[in-house]
Design a protein around this motif. Structure first.
Motif, short mmCIF file in Angstrom:
data_model
loop_
_atom_site.label_atom_id
_atom_site.label_comp_id
_atom_site.label_asym_id
_atom_site.label_seq_id
_atom_site.Cartn_x
_atom_site.Cartn_y
_atom_site.Cartn_z
N LEU A 43 0.85 -1.18 0.00
CA LEU A 43 0.00 0.00 0.00
C LEU A 43 0.89 1.22 0.00
CD1 LEU A 43 -2.82 1.34 0.35
CD2 LEU A 43 -2.43 1.16 2.81
N ILE A 44 0.69 2.11 -0.97
CA ILE A 44 1.46 3.34 -1.04
C ILE A 44 0.49 4.51 -0.92
CG2 ILE A 44 2.91 4.81 -2.48
CD1 ILE A 44 4.08 2.27 -3.69
N ILE A 45 0.81 5.46 -0.06
CA ILE A 45 -0.04 6.62 0.18
C ILE A 45 0.78 7.88 -0.06
CG2 ILE A 45 -1.42 7.87 1.87
CD1 ILE A 45 -1.77 5.15 3.33
N LEU A 46 0.28 8.76 -0.90
CA LEU A 46 0.88 10.07 -1.12
C LEU A 46 -0.11 11.11 -0.62
CD1 LEU A 46 2.23 9.63 -4.74
CD2 LEU A 46 3.57 9.68 -2.65
N GLU A 47 0.36 12.05 0.19
CA GLU A 47 -0.51 13.10 0.72
C GLU A 47 0.18 14.44 0.61
OE1 GLU A 47 -3.06 11.57 4.37
OE2 GLU A 47 -0.91 11.36 4.73
N SER A 48 -0.62 15.47 0.50
CA SER A 48 -0.10 16.83 0.58
C SER A 48 -1.12 17.68 1.30
CB SER A 48 0.19 17.39 -0.80
OG SER A 48 -1.00 17.50 -1.54
N THR A 49 -0.63 18.63 2.08
CA THR A 49 -1.51 19.54 2.82
C THR A 49 -1.00 20.95 2.71
OG1 THR A 49 -0.30 19.17 4.86
CG2 THR A 49 -2.24 17.82 4.49
#
Length: 123
Positions: A117-123
């Motif tokens: 599982l790969i998760i990319l996030e930006s805030t």
């Protein structure tokens, strides 16, 4: 273990360690459910770096990693690696703006049916 070093413009840190416990305590605290009793070994590491680029602008980054193994074939060993980084701008004494991004890679290490599982996030 936790270590921090502060220079004029840089803040460098490291947190990490080794935990040996059993699922009766750790899984109950983390999930509220205990599937079975098993010894767990977990290595964790988290180096960080922050640098003041100007009086109001700063860069920050970190890497997180853990490797968890169980001493039974019924529970699946797993590895989590990730990182985050971004910029922080101090608008005033009380207000700031942050632009952050993160990456997480979770994968099983001994499962006959590999899971990733790969998760990319930006805030």
């Amino acid at each position: 273990m936790s270590v921090r070093y502060k220079a004029e413009k840089d803040l460098i840190g490291f947190t990490g360690g080794f935990t040996r416990d059993n699922t009766l305590l750790s899984e109950l605290q983390e999930t509220g459910v205990v599937l079975q009793f098993a010894q767990r070994n977990q290595w964790t590491l988290n180096p960080t770096w922050a640098r003041k680029l100007t009086e109001k602008l700063a860069f920050q980054s970190s890497i997180q990693g853990s490797d968890t193994t169980y001493e039974t074939a019924r529970l699946v060993d797993y590895r989590v690696m990730g990182g985050s980084g971004g910029l922080q701008y101090q608008l005033s004494e009380r207000d700031q703006i942050q632009l952050l991004g993160s990456y997480t890679d979770f994968r099983t290490t001994d499962s006959p049916f590999g899971f990733k599982l790969i998760i990319l996030e930006s805030t």
